[in-house]
Scaffold this motif. Structure first.
Motif, PDB file in Angstrom:
ATOM      1  N   GLU A 137       0.821  -1.209   0.000  1.00 53.77           N
ATOM      2  CA  GLU A 137       0.000   0.000   0.000  1.00 53.77           C
ATOM      3  C   GLU A 137       0.857   1.263   0.000  1.00 53.77           C
ATOM      4  O   GLU A 137       0.460   2.285  -0.539  1.00 53.77           O
ATOM      5  CB  GLU A 137      -0.917  -0.001   1.229  1.00 53.77           C
ATOM      6  CG  GLU A 137      -1.931  -1.123   1.181  1.00 53.77           C
ATOM      7  CD  GLU A 137      -2.939  -1.018   2.299  1.00 53.77           C
ATOM      8  OE1 GLU A 137      -2.583  -0.438   3.344  1.00 53.77           O
ATOM      9  OE2 GLU A 137      -4.056  -1.502   2.126  1.00 53.77           O
ATOM     10  N   LEU A 138       2.037   1.182   0.625  1.00 54.67           N
ATOM     11  CA  LEU A 138       2.910   2.357   0.632  1.00 54.67           C
ATOM     12  C   LEU A 138       3.424   2.645  -0.773  1.00 54.67           C
ATOM     13  O   LEU A 138       3.555   3.801  -1.174  1.00 54.67           O
ATOM     14  CB  LEU A 138       4.087   2.136   1.585  1.00 54.67           C
ATOM     15  CG  LEU A 138       3.733   2.140   3.070  1.00 54.67           C
ATOM     16  CD1 LEU A 138       4.946   1.777   3.901  1.00 54.67           C
ATOM     17  CD2 LEU A 138       3.205   3.504   3.479  1.00 54.67           C
ATOM     18  N   GLU A 189       1.778   1.875  -3.478  1.00 55.41           N
ATOM     19  CA  GLU A 189       0.609   2.436  -4.169  1.00 55.41           C
ATOM     20  C   GLU A 189       0.491   3.933  -3.894  1.00 55.41           C
ATOM     21  O   GLU A 189       0.267   4.730  -4.795  1.00 55.41           O
ATOM     22  CB  GLU A 189      -0.674   1.755  -3.686  1.00 55.41           C
ATOM     23  CG  GLU A 189      -0.959   0.433  -4.351  1.00 55.41           C
ATOM     24  CD  GLU A 189      -2.268  -0.173  -3.862  1.00 55.41           C
ATOM     25  OE1 GLU A 189      -2.533  -1.305  -4.240  1.00 55.41           O
ATOM     26  OE2 GLU A 189      -3.018   0.492  -3.105  1.00 55.41           O
ATOM     27  N   ALA A 190       0.648   4.282  -2.620  1.00 57.78           N
ATOM     28  CA  ALA A 190       0.549   5.689  -2.237  1.00 57.78           C
ATOM     29  C   ALA A 190       1.605   6.502  -2.982  1.00 57.78           C
ATOM     30  O   ALA A 190       1.320   7.591  -3.489  1.00 57.78           O
ATOM     31  CB  ALA A 190       0.721   5.849  -0.733  1.00 57.78           C
ATOM     32  N   ALA A 191       2.817   5.956  -3.076  1.00 55.63           N
ATOM     33  CA  ALA A 191       3.883   6.664  -3.787  1.00 55.63           C
ATOM     34  C   ALA A 191       3.489   6.890  -5.243  1.00 55.63           C
ATOM     35  O   ALA A 191       3.713   7.965  -5.798  1.00 55.63           O
ATOM     36  CB  ALA A 191       5.186   5.882  -3.696  1.00 55.63           C
ATOM     37  N   VAL A 223      11.090   4.581  -1.786  1.00 54.19           N
ATOM     38  CA  VAL A 223      10.178   3.891  -0.862  1.00 54.19           C
ATOM     39  C   VAL A 223      10.580   2.431  -0.642  1.00 54.19           C
ATOM     40  O   VAL A 223      10.862   2.015   0.482  1.00 54.19           O
ATOM     41  CB  VAL A 223       8.713   3.966  -1.359  1.00 54.19           C
ATOM     42  CG1 VAL A 223       7.793   3.192  -0.424  1.00 54.19           C
ATOM     43  CG2 VAL A 223       8.258   5.413  -1.439  1.00 54.19           C
ATOM     44  N   PHE A 280      -6.014   7.807   1.455  1.00 51.58           N
ATOM     45  CA  PHE A 280      -6.442   6.448   1.746  1.00 51.58           C
ATOM     46  C   PHE A 280      -7.080   6.348   3.136  1.00 51.58           C
ATOM     47  O   PHE A 280      -6.917   7.231   3.974  1.00 51.58           O
ATOM     48  CB  PHE A 280      -5.253   5.497   1.681  1.00 51.58           C
ATOM     49  CG  PHE A 280      -4.649   5.376   0.314  1.00 51.58           C
ATOM     50  CD1 PHE A 280      -5.128   4.445  -0.589  1.00 51.58           C
ATOM     51  CD2 PHE A 280      -3.608   6.207  -0.073  1.00 51.58           C
ATOM     52  CE1 PHE A 280      -4.572   4.339  -1.855  1.00 51.58           C
ATOM     53  CE2 PHE A 280      -3.047   6.098  -1.334  1.00 51.58           C
ATOM     54  CZ  PHE A 280      -3.533   5.166  -2.224  1.00 51.58           C
ATOM     55  N   ARG A 317      -1.345   5.903   5.269  1.00 52.33           N
ATOM     56  CA  ARG A 317      -0.266   5.413   4.409  1.00 52.33           C
ATOM     57  C   ARG A 317       0.881   6.403   4.305  1.00 52.33           C
ATOM     58  O   ARG A 317       1.369   6.703   3.210  1.00 52.33           O
ATOM     59  CB  ARG A 317      -0.770   5.090   3.004  1.00 52.33           C
ATOM     60  CG  ARG A 317      -1.812   3.996   2.977  1.00 52.33           C
ATOM     61  CD  ARG A 317      -1.944   3.408   1.603  1.00 52.33           C
ATOM     62  NE  ARG A 317      -3.096   2.522   1.512  1.00 52.33           N
ATOM     63  CZ  ARG A 317      -3.452   1.892   0.400  1.00 52.33           C
ATOM     64  NH1 ARG A 317      -2.758   2.051  -0.693  1.00 52.33           N
ATOM     65  NH2 ARG A 317      -4.488   1.089   0.390  1.00 52.33           N
ATOM     66  N   PHE A 370       4.806   7.502   4.766  1.00 53.42           N
ATOM     67  CA  PHE A 370       6.047   6.743   4.663  1.00 53.42           C
ATOM     68  C   PHE A 370       6.757   6.758   6.015  1.00 53.42           C
ATOM     69  O   PHE A 370       7.126   7.820   6.503  1.00 53.42           O
ATOM     70  CB  PHE A 370       6.939   7.329   3.571  1.00 53.42           C
ATOM     71  CG  PHE A 370       6.262   7.382   2.240  1.00 53.42           C
ATOM     72  CD1 PHE A 370       5.722   6.229   1.688  1.00 53.42           C
ATOM     73  CD2 PHE A 370       6.131   8.567   1.548  1.00 53.42           C
ATOM     74  CE1 PHE A 370       5.082   6.258   0.467  1.00 53.42           C
ATOM     75  CE2 PHE A 370       5.481   8.611   0.319  1.00 53.42           C
ATOM     76  CZ  PHE A 370       4.957   7.449  -0.220  1.00 53.42           C
ATOM     77  N   HIS A 376       9.650   5.939   6.991  1.00 49.20           N
ATOM     78  CA  HIS A 376      11.064   6.288   7.079  1.00 49.20           C
ATOM     79  C   HIS A 376      11.320   7.759   6.774  1.00 49.20           C
ATOM     80  O   HIS A 376      12.456   8.161   6.589  1.00 49.20           O
ATOM     81  CB  HIS A 376      11.882   5.397   6.143  1.00 49.20           C
ATOM     82  CG  HIS A 376      11.453   5.491   4.707  1.00 49.20           C
ATOM     83  ND1 HIS A 376      10.195   5.121   4.287  1.00 49.20           N
ATOM     84  CD2 HIS A 376      12.095   5.913   3.608  1.00 49.20           C
ATOM     85  CE1 HIS A 376      10.103   5.313   2.984  1.00 49.20           C
ATOM     86  NE2 HIS A 376      11.246   5.799   2.545  1.00 49.20           N
ATOM     87  N   PHE A 398       6.915  14.777  -0.762  1.00 48.56           N
ATOM     88  CA  PHE A 398       7.201  13.624  -1.627  1.00 48.56           C
ATOM     89  C   PHE A 398       6.651  13.808  -3.042  1.00 48.56           C
ATOM     90  O   PHE A 398       7.326  13.530  -4.027  1.00 48.56           O
ATOM     91  CB  PHE A 398       6.622  12.347  -1.025  1.00 48.56           C
ATOM     92  CG  PHE A 398       7.001  11.111  -1.783  1.00 48.56           C
ATOM     93  CD1 PHE A 398       8.146  10.407  -1.475  1.00 48.56           C
ATOM     94  CD2 PHE A 398       6.203  10.641  -2.829  1.00 48.56           C
ATOM     95  CE1 PHE A 398       8.506   9.276  -2.177  1.00 48.56           C
ATOM     96  CE2 PHE A 398       6.563   9.515  -3.548  1.00 48.56           C
ATOM     97  CZ  PHE A 398       7.717   8.832  -3.210  1.00 48.56           C
TER      98      PHE A 398
END
Lengths: 229, 367
Positions: free
Chosen positions: A122-123, A125-127, A141, B82, B86, B88, B90, B99
């Motif tokens: 999902e991370l 996907e978010a990116a 990521v 979402f 979600r 990141f 890090h 981002f």
């Protein structure tokens, strides 16, 4: 009095060099193969998976013999490599590094694949929704988040490489100063009458190196986990 | 403008939807869980590939089955908030926010970090890590991050569902401010009527993969036959009204609507401001004679235009008081008062039943 004798020093340096290059050269491929196995479905995936894991299950001497058949001076690729690149692998430290990297490969792939499986898709996907193309997504990521797996895999592979024996001795023999790494030197001393004390010294060194690698791996993993959780 | 017409076979149902969303408007995609709302927005974002149909955004084709067009997610310029934020893990909040920001010289930036920080009140969070934030803070960062990618469309998939009930009320105003500030189409997926009324101009009602009804929030909410979808407990009437007067002594605001005056405690605004009030059917009662000496402030003349009876002990009646108003009474009362279509009666709405949560302040004028 010095702690190591010049011979021991040479053995240690050679072992580290072999393990270092063995792991460094196979790392990009290990990441690539781990990505393929974790993320893609394609015909022949099962075969790739099997080949990758072969060094874990077949006797190392088989791997060494296979390497000899392919890269040996009379092997399939050996003469060609020598002609085109003036590189001879068999019976050199480069060959020892190759043997080490092949034997360490499945361990590295497994560690990296495990962290890929645990990574939250999902991370990624978010990116992507934030405009990150495949390259940026991977660099900013995926890679940082699987870094613990990569480091653990690398250190495991490094420790495995330091201990490589069967494939190495089959492929590149046991040549002092060229292919005689720690385990091979130990083997020689054990075979030699009166070499027990030397073998013992080398054994201690081996254990210290291996335990050191494990401790570093554990520490790095903990630190990264604390950062990411 | 976004135009969606897609089909997708899922395990339990077949999604088949067609709707449009205009710039500067918020469309609530409303329905029970499992109705196909998330699949719809994921298809729009490109995270799922529909089996058939077409999706266009501002005349750019994002997906077209026949033309074999399927723009990858990262080229669609669609911001996605979402359910879970979600973020990141890090990266700091600041890095998370930046981002998706296009490189400085690449695109003219409409939405800046300053703007987002101010709008979402993030300045004190910038150096923190997502793990140290509360659910509400995380979601605010996630909204800011989506906005900074300069999207041409913002999709919000139940952004408040993972947040504590009492915190939701804190975030809704932020979202509302953004909608007013950033003139892009917004799709807000929710199964909460309150959120839909608070934020949305239009509503698309989805059930089992099909669109049951679409239109203005008022029009969709006031349909008696849609109760099975909108949920019985929450159902009621949405009234559009203008602010008229504030009674300082009793802290009561008066809203003017075609049926008369609606008095709402604790509401203050500027004269002429547009509001949307949700009057739950169970807070409306009826009387045949004009009640005297009652505490009810909101009293309207009306005439029954529809009655909906099912197997439950309750019935819903639709009363014309200048606008259609839904009242829920017991079947026993219906029978004792001998109510039928055409019966004239007095309708009472308890003022305290309309609280801040059921009032939406419409910021952009909806025409």
């Amino acid at each position: 009095m010095e702690f190591f004798s010049p011979v021991e020093y040479e053995i240690l340096l050679l072992s580290l060099r072999v393990a270092f290059w063995g792991v460094i050269c196979s790392l990009p491929f290990a990441i690539l193969v781990a990505l393929l196995l974790a993320r893609c479905s394609f015909p022949g995936k099962f075969i790739l998976n099997t080949i990758v894991h072969l060094p874990l299950v077949v006797p190392p001497v088989v791997i060494g013999y296979l390497l000899l058949l392919v890269f040996g001076n009379n092997g399939v690729l050996g003469p060609w490599l020598f002609e085109v690149f003036q590189i001879s692998i068999a019976f050199t430290w480069k060959g020892a590094a190759l043997a080490a990297s092949v034997m360490a490969f499945p361990l590295m792939v497994r560690a990296i694949r495990l962290s890929l499986d645990l990574l939250d898709v999902e991370l990624e996907e978010a990116a992507a929704t934030l405009g990150a193309g495949p390259f940026k997504k991977f660099i900013s990521v995926t890679l940082p988040l699987i870094l613990p797996g990569i480091i653990v895999g690398t250190l495991l592979g490094f420790a495995r490489s330091l201990g490589e024996f069967g494939a190495t001795i089959t492929f590149v023999s046991n040549i002092p100063g060229e292919t005689q790494t720690l385990p091979l030197a130990m083997f020689k001393y054990i075979q030699t009458p009166g070499g027990d004390f030397q073998a013992l010294r080398l054994m201690t060194l081996s254990v210290i190196l291996a335990v050191g690698a494990l401790i570093i791996s554990e520490l790095v993993e903990r630190k990264l986990k604390a950062r990411n959780l | 403008m976004l135009s969606v017409e897609i089909k997708k076979a899922l395990e339990t149902l077949t999604l088949d939807v067609k709707f449009e969303v205009n710039a500067g408007t918020v469309t609530a995609l409303f329905g029970k869980s499992g109705a196909g709302k998330t699949t719809t927005v994921h298809s729009i974002a490109g995270l799922i590939k529909p089996d058939d149909g077409e999706i266009t955004l501002n005349n750019k084709v994002l997906f077209n089955h026949n033309l074999r067009t399927n723009l990858p997610v990262y080229r669609r310029k669609i911001g996605f908030v979402f359910q879970g934020a979600r973020l990141f893990p890090h990266m700091t909040v600041n890095k998370n926010l930046l981002f998706g920001l296009p490189r400085p010289n690449k695109i003219h930036k409409k939405i800046t970090l300053d703007m987002v920080t101010k709008l979402l009140d993030l300045s004190s969070l910038l150096d923190r890590r997502p793990q140290t934030l509360s659910g509400g803070e995380r979601q605010r960062v996630s909204i800011g991050r989506a906005l900074l990618s300069q999207p041409e469309l913002l999709l919000m998939d139940e952004p408040l569902s993972s947040i504590d009930l009492h915190l939701r009320a804190e975030i809704l105003p932020f979202i509302q401010k953004i909608v007013a500030e950033v003139q892009i189409p917004v799709i807000y997926v929710t199964h909460s009527i309150e959120e839909a009324i608070y934020l949305a101009d239009n509503m698309v009602l989805i059930s089992e993969g099909q669109i049951l009804q679409e239109g203005s929030v008022e029009a969709v909410m006031n349909r008696l036959d849609l109760y099975p979808v909108t949920g019985r407990y929450d159902s009621g009437t949405v009234i559009s009204a203008q602010f008229l007067n504030y009674d300082k002594d009793f802290d009561i605001g008066e809203l003017k609507f075609p049926g008369g005056l609606l008095k709402v405690p604790g509401l203050n605004g500027k004269i002429g401001d547009n509001f949307r009030a949700h009057v739950k059917a169970r807070d409306v009662s009826v009387s045949l004679k004009k009640p005297k000496d009652v505490s009810i402030l909101n009293l309207f003349n009306g005439k029954i235009i529809d009655i909906r009876i099912d197997n439950s002990p309750q019935v819903d009646i639709l009363i014309d008081i200048g606008i259609p108003l839904i009242a829920r009474i017991t079947r026993k009362s219906l029978s004792e008062l001998q109510l039928t279509k055409g019966t004239k009666l007095f309708t009472m709405v308890k003022a305290v039943a309309i609280d801040k949560k059921s009032i939406g302040h419409i910021q952009n004028s909806v025409t």
